[in-house]
Design a protein around this motif. Sequence first.
Motif, PDB file in Angstrom:
ATOM      1  N   HIS A 134      32.948  74.339 -80.494  1.00  0.00           N
ATOM      2  CA  HIS A 134      32.647  74.759 -79.403  1.00  0.00           C
ATOM      3  C   HIS A 134      31.043  74.765 -79.140  1.00  0.00           C
ATOM      4  O   HIS A 134      30.336  75.042 -79.777  1.00  0.00           O
ATOM      5  N   VAL A 135      30.818  74.348 -77.637  1.00  0.00           N
ATOM      6  CA  VAL A 135      29.215  74.153 -77.483  1.00  0.00           C
ATOM      7  C   VAL A 135      29.362  74.866 -76.257  1.00  0.00           C
ATOM      8  O   VAL A 135      29.899  75.248 -75.612  1.00  0.00           O
ATOM      9  N   ARG A 136      27.838  75.390 -76.177  1.00  0.00           N
ATOM     10  CA  ARG A 136      27.302  76.116 -75.140  1.00  0.00           C
ATOM     11  C   ARG A 136      26.112  75.548 -74.346  1.00  0.00           C
ATOM     12  O   ARG A 136      25.416  74.803 -74.780  1.00  0.00           O
ATOM     13  N   ALA A 137      25.851  75.816 -73.103  1.00  0.00           N
ATOM     14  CA  ALA A 137      24.841  75.333 -72.466  1.00  0.00           C
ATOM     15  C   ALA A 137      23.566  76.020 -72.775  1.00  0.00           C
ATOM     16  O   ALA A 137      22.721  74.971 -72.566  1.00  0.00           O
ATOM     17  N   GLN A 142      26.044  70.997 -70.512  1.00  0.00           N
ATOM     18  CA  GLN A 142      25.234  71.566 -69.554  1.00  0.00           C
ATOM     19  C   GLN A 142      26.646  72.700 -69.331  1.00  0.00           C
ATOM     20  O   GLN A 142      26.407  73.390 -68.180  1.00  0.00           O
ATOM     21  N   VAL A 143      27.601  72.516 -69.825  1.00  0.00           N
ATOM     22  CA  VAL A 143      28.625  73.633 -69.658  1.00  0.00           C
ATOM     23  C   VAL A 143      29.164  73.985 -71.113  1.00  0.00           C
ATOM     24  O   VAL A 143      28.960  73.382 -72.051  1.00  0.00           O
ATOM     25  N   ASP A 144      30.005  75.101 -71.058  1.00  0.00           N
ATOM     26  CA  ASP A 144      30.318  75.646 -72.088  1.00  0.00           C
ATOM     27  C   ASP A 144      31.831  75.001 -72.583  1.00  0.00           C
ATOM     28  O   ASP A 144      32.435  74.777 -71.636  1.00  0.00           O
ATOM     29  N   GLY A 145      32.390  74.819 -73.645  1.00  0.00           N
ATOM     30  CA  GLY A 145      33.604  74.342 -73.881  1.00  0.00           C
ATOM     31  C   GLY A 145      33.711  73.833 -75.343  1.00  0.00           C
ATOM     32  O   GLY A 145      32.590  73.706 -76.035  1.00  0.00           O
ATOM     33  N   GLU A 146      34.805  73.189 -75.633  1.00  0.00           N
ATOM     34  CA  GLU A 146      34.976  72.343 -76.782  1.00  0.00           C
ATOM     35  C   GLU A 146      34.644  71.025 -76.779  1.00  0.00           C
ATOM     36  O   GLU A 146      34.920  70.234 -75.840  1.00  0.00           O
ATOM     37  N   LEU A 147      34.069  70.716 -77.708  1.00  0.00           N
ATOM     38  CA  LEU A 147      33.526  69.252 -77.993  1.00  0.00           C
ATOM     39  C   LEU A 147      34.662  68.285 -78.502  1.00  0.00           C
ATOM     40  O   LEU A 147      35.063  68.441 -79.624  1.00  0.00           O
ATOM     41  N   VAL A 148      35.501  67.789 -77.500  1.00  0.00           N
ATOM     42  CA  VAL A 148      36.568  67.017 -77.871  1.00  0.00           C
ATOM     43  C   VAL A 148      36.468  65.462 -78.452  1.00  0.00           C
ATOM     44  O   VAL A 148      37.377  65.049 -79.163  1.00  0.00           O
ATOM     45  N   ARG A 149      35.248  64.973 -78.150  1.00  0.00           N
ATOM     46  CA  ARG A 149      35.435  63.576 -78.529  1.00  0.00           C
ATOM     47  C   ARG A 149      33.729  63.139 -78.355  1.00  0.00           C
ATOM     48  O   ARG A 149      33.119  63.439 -77.229  1.00  0.00           O
ATOM     49  N   LEU A 150      33.414  62.307 -79.318  1.00  0.00           N
ATOM     50  CA  LEU A 150      32.005  61.619 -79.381  1.00  0.00           C
ATOM     51  C   LEU A 150      32.298  60.155 -79.571  1.00  0.00           C
ATOM     52  O   LEU A 150      33.244  59.631 -79.893  1.00  0.00           O
ATOM     53  N   HIS A 151      31.706  59.451 -78.394  1.00  0.00           N
ATOM     54  CA  HIS A 151      31.726  58.075 -78.039  1.00  0.00           C
ATOM     55  C   HIS A 151      30.544  57.151 -78.752  1.00  0.00           C
ATOM     56  O   HIS A 151      30.408  56.291 -78.211  1.00  0.00           O
ATOM     57  N   LEU A 165      32.641  69.846 -63.396  1.00  0.00           N
ATOM     58  CA  LEU A 165      33.510  68.733 -64.064  1.00  0.00           C
ATOM     59  C   LEU A 165      32.892  67.672 -64.586  1.00  0.00           C
ATOM     60  O   LEU A 165      33.262  67.111 -65.517  1.00  0.00           O
ATOM     61  N   GLY A 166      31.757  67.139 -63.738  1.00  0.00           N
ATOM     62  CA  GLY A 166      31.123  65.948 -64.160  1.00  0.00           C
ATOM     63  C   GLY A 166      30.217  66.266 -65.584  1.00  0.00           C
ATOM     64  O   GLY A 166      30.201  65.049 -66.285  1.00  0.00           O
ATOM     65  N   HIS A 167      29.958  67.521 -65.577  1.00  0.00           N
ATOM     66  CA  HIS A 167      29.153  67.860 -66.871  1.00  0.00           C
ATOM     67  C   HIS A 167      29.914  67.771 -68.010  1.00  0.00           C
ATOM     68  O   HIS A 167      29.302  67.747 -69.242  1.00  0.00           O
ATOM     69  N   THR A 168      31.290  67.515 -68.107  1.00  0.00           N
ATOM     70  CA  THR A 168      32.131  67.537 -69.043  1.00  0.00           C
ATOM     71  C   THR A 168      32.050  66.051 -69.677  1.00  0.00           C
ATOM     72  O   THR A 168      32.432  65.949 -70.916  1.00  0.00           O
ATOM     73  N   ARG A 169      31.471  65.248 -69.021  1.00  0.00           N
ATOM     74  CA  ARG A 169      31.082  63.802 -69.697  1.00  0.00           C
ATOM     75  C   ARG A 169      29.772  63.733 -69.714  1.00  0.00           C
ATOM     76  O   ARG A 169      29.218  63.741 -68.788  1.00  0.00           O
ATOM     77  N   ILE A 170      29.372  63.753 -70.979  1.00  0.00           N
ATOM     78  CA  ILE A 170      27.722  63.309 -71.092  1.00  0.00           C
ATOM     79  C   ILE A 170      27.451  62.053 -71.309  1.00  0.00           C
ATOM     80  O   ILE A 170      28.091  61.386 -72.093  1.00  0.00           O
ATOM     81  N   VAL A 171      26.495  61.533 -70.445  1.00  0.00           N
ATOM     82  CA  VAL A 171      26.365  59.939 -70.507  1.00  0.00           C
ATOM     83  C   VAL A 171      24.813  59.832 -70.802  1.00  0.00           C
ATOM     84  O   VAL A 171      23.932  60.896 -70.736  1.00  0.00           O
ATOM     85  N   ALA A 172      24.633  58.571 -71.158  1.00  0.00           N
ATOM     86  CA  ALA A 172      23.091  58.351 -71.491  1.00  0.00           C
ATOM     87  C   ALA A 172      22.348  58.477 -70.303  1.00  0.00           C
ATOM     88  O   ALA A 172      22.465  57.544 -69.415  1.00  0.00           O
ATOM     89  N   PRO A 173      21.235  59.157 -70.190  1.00  0.00           N
ATOM     90  CA  PRO A 173      20.207  59.111 -69.060  1.00  0.00           C
ATOM     91  C   PRO A 173      19.349  57.658 -69.024  1.00  0.00           C
ATOM     92  O   PRO A 173      18.692  57.517 -68.067  1.00  0.00           O
ATOM     93  N   GLN A 174      19.189  57.160 -70.121  1.00  0.00           N
ATOM     94  CA  GLN A 174      18.383  55.897 -70.141  1.00  0.00           C
ATOM     95  C   GLN A 174      18.692  55.105 -71.301  1.00  0.00           C
ATOM     96  O   GLN A 174      19.626  55.372 -72.033  1.00  0.00           O
TER      97      GLN A 174
END
Length: 337
Positions: free
Chosen positions: A148-151, A25-34, A125-134
Amino acid sequence: MGPLQRDLHALGTITPLAQVTLRSQVDGELVRLHYTEGQAVTRGQLLAEIDARPYLAALAAAEGELARTQALLDNAQADLQRYRRLARQESVAGQQLDTAEAQVRAYTAQRQLNRAQVADAERLLGHTRIVAPQDGRIGLRRIDAGNHVRADDANGLTTLVQTMPISAIFSISETRLDILRQAQAKTAVLRVQAWDADDRRILAEGTLEALDNRIQAASGTVRLRARFDNADESLFPNQFVNIRLAVVQQDNVVTIPSAAVQYGAEGAFVFVIGDDERATRRVLQLGSANAGHVVVEAGLAVAERVVVEGVDRLHDGRDVQIVEALPVEPPAAEPLT
C-alpha cells in the motif's frame, strides 16, 4: 609550429540535468510495476499502476451528481421561462419570478461545483498510472507490487535520472575568473573535456553551460556547469572526473619536446641538427611548458630539427645519427595553476 592550448583544471562531479523521485500522488495498492531496475525509459512511458477501482467509483459518483444537478437546472430553466411568459401577462406574482430566477442561479452554481468535482476525480484517477516525466534511466526500486502506497511517502517508488545529456559541476578559484571572462568574451562556446579519475583517458567532450552567480565565501571558488551529450553514457551520475576547461588558445607557436631541452650556465639550450647532420648547441628563450612540450619564444626557426634522445652524449660539432623521423604531435593542453 602549431596551436598551444591552455586549460583550467578542476575536479568535477557528474550531475544529472534532471533527477526525479517517482512518488504516488494518490493512496492505494501498488498493483503492478512496468519497468525493470536500471532500465532506460522514455517520456510518457507507463511505469507503475495503483489500484484504480476506488477512483473509478469516485468519478462515477461525481458524474452522477453532475447529471442530477443538470436535470434540476433544466427543470428550473423551464419553470423560469413559464413564469416569464406569465409575468408579461401579469398572471404571476413578481416574487415567484424572482424565486425562479434565484433557483436557476443556484443550480448553475451547483453545476459548476459538480464539474470541478468531476475534473478532480478524473485527475486522481489519472494519477493511478505513473508515467515517466522525461527520458532517463530508472534506479533500484524501493517498494514492491502488492504494498500500500501513500501520497505523502517521502521515499517514493524509485528515482529517474536524465543521463543524455548530462552535466558536470566543478569549481575554479576566484582568481581565475578574469581569465574565464576574457575567454568568454572571445568565443561564445568554451570547450570542456572530462577525463577519468587517473587523468589518463578522456571520457567525453562538451561545452561550458553556466557560471554561478556568486563566489563561495568559505572556499573562494565559483561553481560552473559543463554539459555533455553523453550519447554512449560514459559519464555516470555522481562520478568524479577531471575537468579541463579550454580558456587560452595561442595559434602558430613553435613547440619542441621537453626532453630536448638542457640547462647550463647560460640557461636553456638544445642541440640543433644542421644540414651536415652535425649537432650545434643553441641557447633558447622558452615560454610556457605543457605536458611534454615547451614553447620556444626565440632561438629556433620553424623548420629546424632538435635532438631528443642521447643529448647527454653530445657536444658541438658531433655527428648525429637520425634513427627515425617521427611526426610532431600537437602539444596537450597546459593547466593554468
